[in-house]
Scaffold this motif. Structure first.
Motif, PDB file in Angstrom:
ATOM      1  N   MET A  33       0.978  -0.872  -0.071  1.00 14.22           N
ATOM      2  CA  MET A  33      -0.174  -0.040   0.046  1.00 14.22           C
ATOM      3  C   MET A  33       0.979   1.589  -0.148  1.00 14.22           C
ATOM      4  O   MET A  33       1.715   0.899   0.825  1.00 14.22           O
ATOM      5  CB  MET A  33      -1.126   0.060   1.209  1.00 14.22           C
ATOM      6  CG  MET A  33      -1.626   1.492   1.352  1.00 14.22           C
ATOM      7  SD  MET A  33      -2.739   0.992   2.656  1.00 14.22           S
ATOM      8  CE  MET A  33      -4.589   1.233   1.811  1.00 14.22           C
ATOM      9  N   MET A  34       0.356   2.501  -0.518  1.00 12.62           N
ATOM     10  CA  MET A  34       1.279   3.600  -0.826  1.00 12.62           C
ATOM     11  C   MET A  34      -0.040   5.133  -0.218  1.00 12.62           C
ATOM     12  O   MET A  34      -0.062   4.643  -0.909  1.00 12.62           O
ATOM     13  CB  MET A  34       2.142   3.561  -1.806  1.00 12.62           C
ATOM     14  CG  MET A  34       2.410   4.704  -2.609  1.00 12.62           C
ATOM     15  SD  MET A  34       3.054   5.799  -4.259  1.00 12.62           S
ATOM     16  CE  MET A  34       4.675   4.439  -3.989  1.00 12.62           C
ATOM     17  N   GLY A  35       0.920   5.026   0.692  1.00 14.83           N
ATOM     18  CA  GLY A  35       0.385   6.671   1.216  1.00 14.83           C
ATOM     19  C   GLY A  35       1.002   7.849   0.147  1.00 14.83           C
ATOM     20  O   GLY A  35       2.508   7.905   0.602  1.00 14.83           O
ATOM     21  N   GLY A  36       0.468   9.087  -0.148  1.00 13.73           N
ATOM     22  CA  GLY A  36       1.285  10.153  -0.416  1.00 13.73           C
ATOM     23  C   GLY A  36       0.237  10.848  -1.329  1.00 13.73           C
ATOM     24  O   GLY A  36      -0.999  10.950  -0.461  1.00 13.73           O
ATOM     25  N   HIS A  37       0.222  12.348  -1.624  1.00  9.51           N
ATOM     26  CA  HIS A  37      -0.180  13.450  -1.464  1.00  9.51           C
ATOM     27  C   HIS A  37      -0.514  13.524  -2.914  1.00  9.51           C
ATOM     28  O   HIS A  37      -1.226  14.753  -3.588  1.00  9.51           O
ATOM     29  CB  HIS A  37       0.630  14.589  -0.883  1.00  9.51           C
ATOM     30  CG  HIS A  37       0.394  14.309   0.842  1.00  9.51           C
ATOM     31  ND1 HIS A  37       0.895  15.820   1.185  1.00  9.51           N
ATOM     32  CD2 HIS A  37       0.087  13.915   1.609  1.00  9.51           C
ATOM     33  CE1 HIS A  37       1.175  15.721   2.880  1.00  9.51           C
ATOM     34  NE2 HIS A  37       0.885  13.941   2.696  1.00  9.51           N
ATOM     35  N   HIS A  38      -0.082  12.969  -4.129  1.00 11.46           N
ATOM     36  CA  HIS A  38      -0.601  13.624  -5.145  1.00 11.46           C
ATOM     37  C   HIS A  38      -1.179  12.056  -6.201  1.00 11.46           C
ATOM     38  O   HIS A  38      -0.895  11.316  -6.241  1.00 11.46           O
ATOM     39  CB  HIS A  38       1.332  14.162  -5.585  1.00 11.46           C
ATOM     40  CG  HIS A  38       1.462  14.588  -5.321  1.00 11.46           C
ATOM     41  ND1 HIS A  38       2.323  14.190  -4.745  1.00 11.46           N
ATOM     42  CD2 HIS A  38       2.083  16.081  -4.984  1.00 11.46           C
ATOM     43  CE1 HIS A  38       3.239  15.164  -4.039  1.00 11.46           C
ATOM     44  NE2 HIS A  38       2.871  16.090  -4.755  1.00 11.46           N
ATOM     45  N   ASP A  39      -2.371  12.652  -6.452  1.00 13.24           N
ATOM     46  CA  ASP A  39      -3.358  11.887  -7.135  1.00 13.24           C
ATOM     47  C   ASP A  39      -2.674  11.210  -8.307  1.00 13.24           C
ATOM     48  O   ASP A  39      -3.026  10.112  -8.657  1.00 13.24           O
ATOM     49  CB  ASP A  39      -5.405  12.030  -7.495  1.00 13.24           C
ATOM     50  CG  ASP A  39      -6.092  12.416  -6.239  1.00 13.24           C
ATOM     51  OD1 ASP A  39      -5.610  11.987  -5.011  1.00 13.24           O
ATOM     52  OD2 ASP A  39      -6.543  13.115  -6.059  1.00 13.24           O
ATOM     53  N   ASP A  40      -2.212  12.066  -8.763  1.00 15.01           N
ATOM     54  CA  ASP A  40      -1.873  11.598 -10.091  1.00 15.01           C
ATOM     55  C   ASP A  40      -0.851  10.725  -9.656  1.00 15.01           C
ATOM     56  O   ASP A  40      -0.847   9.100 -10.740  1.00 15.01           O
ATOM     57  CB  ASP A  40      -1.428  13.069 -11.347  1.00 15.01           C
ATOM     58  CG  ASP A  40      -0.014  13.780 -10.418  1.00 15.01           C
ATOM     59  OD1 ASP A  40      -0.044  13.929  -9.239  1.00 15.01           O
ATOM     60  OD2 ASP A  40       0.530  14.603 -11.503  1.00 15.01           O
ATOM     61  N   ARG A  41       0.476  10.538  -9.251  1.00 14.33           N
ATOM     62  CA  ARG A  41       1.497   9.994  -8.714  1.00 14.33           C
ATOM     63  C   ARG A  41       0.649   8.583  -8.025  1.00 14.33           C
ATOM     64  O   ARG A  41       1.789   7.316  -8.490  1.00 14.33           O
ATOM     65  CB  ARG A  41       2.285  10.587  -7.309  1.00 14.33           C
ATOM     66  CG  ARG A  41       3.716  11.851  -7.850  1.00 14.33           C
ATOM     67  CD  ARG A  41       4.186  12.604  -7.347  1.00 14.33           C
ATOM     68  NE  ARG A  41       4.313  13.784  -7.540  1.00 14.33           N
ATOM     69  CZ  ARG A  41       5.862  14.188  -6.867  1.00 14.33           C
ATOM     70  NH1 ARG A  41       5.914  13.961  -6.046  1.00 14.33           N
ATOM     71  NH2 ARG A  41       5.843  15.483  -6.653  1.00 14.33           N
ATOM     72  N   LEU A  42       0.074   8.482  -7.208  1.00 17.36           N
ATOM     73  CA  LEU A  42      -0.604   7.718  -7.291  1.00 17.36           C
ATOM     74  C   LEU A  42      -1.447   6.834  -8.310  1.00 17.36           C
ATOM     75  O   LEU A  42      -1.316   5.292  -7.877  1.00 17.36           O
ATOM     76  CB  LEU A  42      -1.647   8.010  -5.307  1.00 17.36           C
ATOM     77  CG  LEU A  42      -0.727   8.579  -4.617  1.00 17.36           C
ATOM     78  CD1 LEU A  42      -2.475   8.819  -3.709  1.00 17.36           C
ATOM     79  CD2 LEU A  42      -0.177   7.513  -3.501  1.00 17.36           C
ATOM     80  N   ALA A  43      -2.160   6.885  -8.595  1.00 18.00           N
ATOM     81  CA  ALA A  43      -2.226   6.930  -9.896  1.00 18.00           C
ATOM     82  C   ALA A  43      -1.027   5.907 -11.049  1.00 18.00           C
ATOM     83  O   ALA A  43      -1.805   4.772 -11.569  1.00 18.00           O
ATOM     84  CB  ALA A  43      -3.041   7.344 -10.882  1.00 18.00           C
ATOM     85  N   GLU A  79      -0.882  -1.901  -5.151  1.00 13.94           N
ATOM     86  CA  GLU A  79      -2.749  -2.751  -4.656  1.00 13.94           C
ATOM     87  C   GLU A  79      -3.530  -1.848  -4.309  1.00 13.94           C
ATOM     88  O   GLU A  79      -4.691  -2.261  -4.501  1.00 13.94           O
ATOM     89  CB  GLU A  79      -2.176  -3.915  -3.542  1.00 13.94           C
ATOM     90  CG  GLU A  79      -1.551  -5.593  -4.368  1.00 13.94           C
ATOM     91  CD  GLU A  79      -1.281  -6.644  -3.634  1.00 13.94           C
ATOM     92  OE1 GLU A  79      -1.941  -7.471  -3.034  1.00 13.94           O
ATOM     93  OE2 GLU A  79      -0.298  -5.935  -1.980  1.00 13.94           O
ATOM     94  N   ALA A  80      -2.593  -1.017  -3.535  1.00 16.66           N
ATOM     95  CA  ALA A  80      -3.619   0.018  -3.446  1.00 16.66           C
ATOM     96  C   ALA A  80      -2.740   1.275  -2.666  1.00 16.66           C
ATOM     97  O   ALA A  80      -2.197   1.261  -2.245  1.00 16.66           O
ATOM     98  CB  ALA A  80      -4.632  -0.670  -1.709  1.00 16.66           C
ATOM     99  N   VAL A  81      -3.589   2.557  -3.102  1.00 14.01           N
ATOM    100  CA  VAL A  81      -2.956   3.690  -2.267  1.00 14.01           C
ATOM    101  C   VAL A  81      -3.952   4.762  -2.268  1.00 14.01           C
ATOM    102  O   VAL A  81      -5.639   4.329  -1.438  1.00 14.01           O
ATOM    103  CB  VAL A  81      -2.628   4.416  -4.025  1.00 14.01           C
ATOM    104  CG1 VAL A  81      -1.567   4.214  -4.530  1.00 14.01           C
ATOM    105  CG2 VAL A  81      -4.485   5.057  -5.375  1.00 14.01           C
ATOM    106  N   THR A  82      -3.665   5.370  -0.685  1.00 14.34           N
ATOM    107  CA  THR A  82      -4.010   6.619  -0.866  1.00 14.34           C
ATOM    108  C   THR A  82      -3.163   8.500  -0.388  1.00 14.34           C
ATOM    109  O   THR A  82      -2.320   8.028  -0.068  1.00 14.34           O
ATOM    110  CB  THR A  82      -4.608   6.624   1.367  1.00 14.34           C
ATOM    111  OG1 THR A  82      -5.266   5.059   1.513  1.00 14.34           O
ATOM    112  CG2 THR A  82      -5.043   6.604   2.426  1.00 14.34           C
TER     113      THR A  82
END
Length: 280
Positions: free
Chosen positions: A164-174, A182-185
């Protein structure tokens, strides 16, 4: 020749400088691509935790894709015309010199040279994952959606871990999800999905944020979880009692070695790890 120099805090300039001098034990290389390390080089530029003891002007760069243009008589591993990736610290310059035993590998003819310019940050991430001994039994949390975090997540997936990854940027998480995470937030909105998926056996802190106490809430009591501190910082602060209850292993890591670099090149060639989506 031209080079990039950090001439004062927050200011970079293109400068004219002398050509490097080679000898019988070295080879001269012409830079084709040099990759920017957003963390380390910004730290040098802004007088951060890396390089803050050095006076301006100063610089650092450790990702170069270059063509060998001249070889000293004692060079045995390389020849004129070879394309190589090297990780020394000449700065972003047109020409530089290397020795046989420097951190350098020969690139195959089918290597995407632009992507190879990021082999350095990828190898840092590979080394981090190796330090944590990640395996298929692990539940991994990666905090930070920059290049290091992206590559850490990909390598952990290659080793069979759930990530799972957590970050602040929707484009990077995509992008991370497209590369197999598998999962991002987006943690600027909520931490709930990350908490819901706890406990984690390995946590990589790749952001540099002061959140270690929060991360210690995400591992079990006497879990012997591994907390890997990747991003550079001046001081590391965490609650000793929280860490003690978890009996957590706190791992420090930094650069990479020749084996890491060779493994990264092989995994990229096998398309097990993806660099192209991260170049924007």
């Amino acid at each position: 020749m031209r080079g990039i120099m950090f001439v004062e805090k927050g200011k970079a300039a293109i400068i004219d400088e002398a050509m490097p001098v080679m000898d019988a034990d070295s080879m001269l290389l012409k830079t084709r691509y040099s990759g920017l390390s957003n963390g380390t080089e910004r730290s040098f530029l802004m007088d951060g935790s890396y390089g803050h003891t050095l006076p301006y002007p100063k610089r650092i760069a450790y990702q170069h894709v270059s063509e060998v243009v001249e070889c000293g008589e004692n060079i045995t591993r390389f020849k004129v015309g070879d394309m190589v990736f090297s990780s020394t610290y000449p700065g972003h310059v047109e020409y530089h010199v290397l020795k046989d035993n420097d951190l350098v590998i020969k690139l195959t003819p089918d290597t995407d040279l632009e992507c190879a310019a990021l082999f350095g940050v990828a190898s840092v991430a590979f080394h981090n994952v190796g330090r944590a001994s990640v395996n298929e039994a692990d539940s991994v949390l990666v905090i930070g959606d920059g290049l290091i975090g992206q590559f850490v997540a990909q390598f952990a997936r290659v080793l069979g871990a759930r990530v799972m990854m957590g970050g602040h940027h929707d484009d990077r998480l995509a992008i991370a999800q497209a590369c197999g995470v598998e999962a991002v937030t987006n943690t600027s909105h909520t931490m709930q999905p990350i908490s819901d998926n706890a406990p984690y056996t390995v946590i990589f802190e790749c952001s540099g944020a002061d959140i270690l106490d929060n991360l210690l809430e995400l591992v079990g009591v006497r879990s012997h979880a591994r907390l890997v501190l990747v991003a550079g910082r001046f001081d590391v602060r965490y609650n000793f009692n929280k860490a003690g209850r978890a009996e957590v292993n706190i791992l420090h890591t930094q650069h990479f070695n020749h084996d890491d670099l060779e493994n990264v090149a092989d995994l990229v060639a096998q398309q097990a790890v993806h660099i192209r989506p991260l170049i924007r």
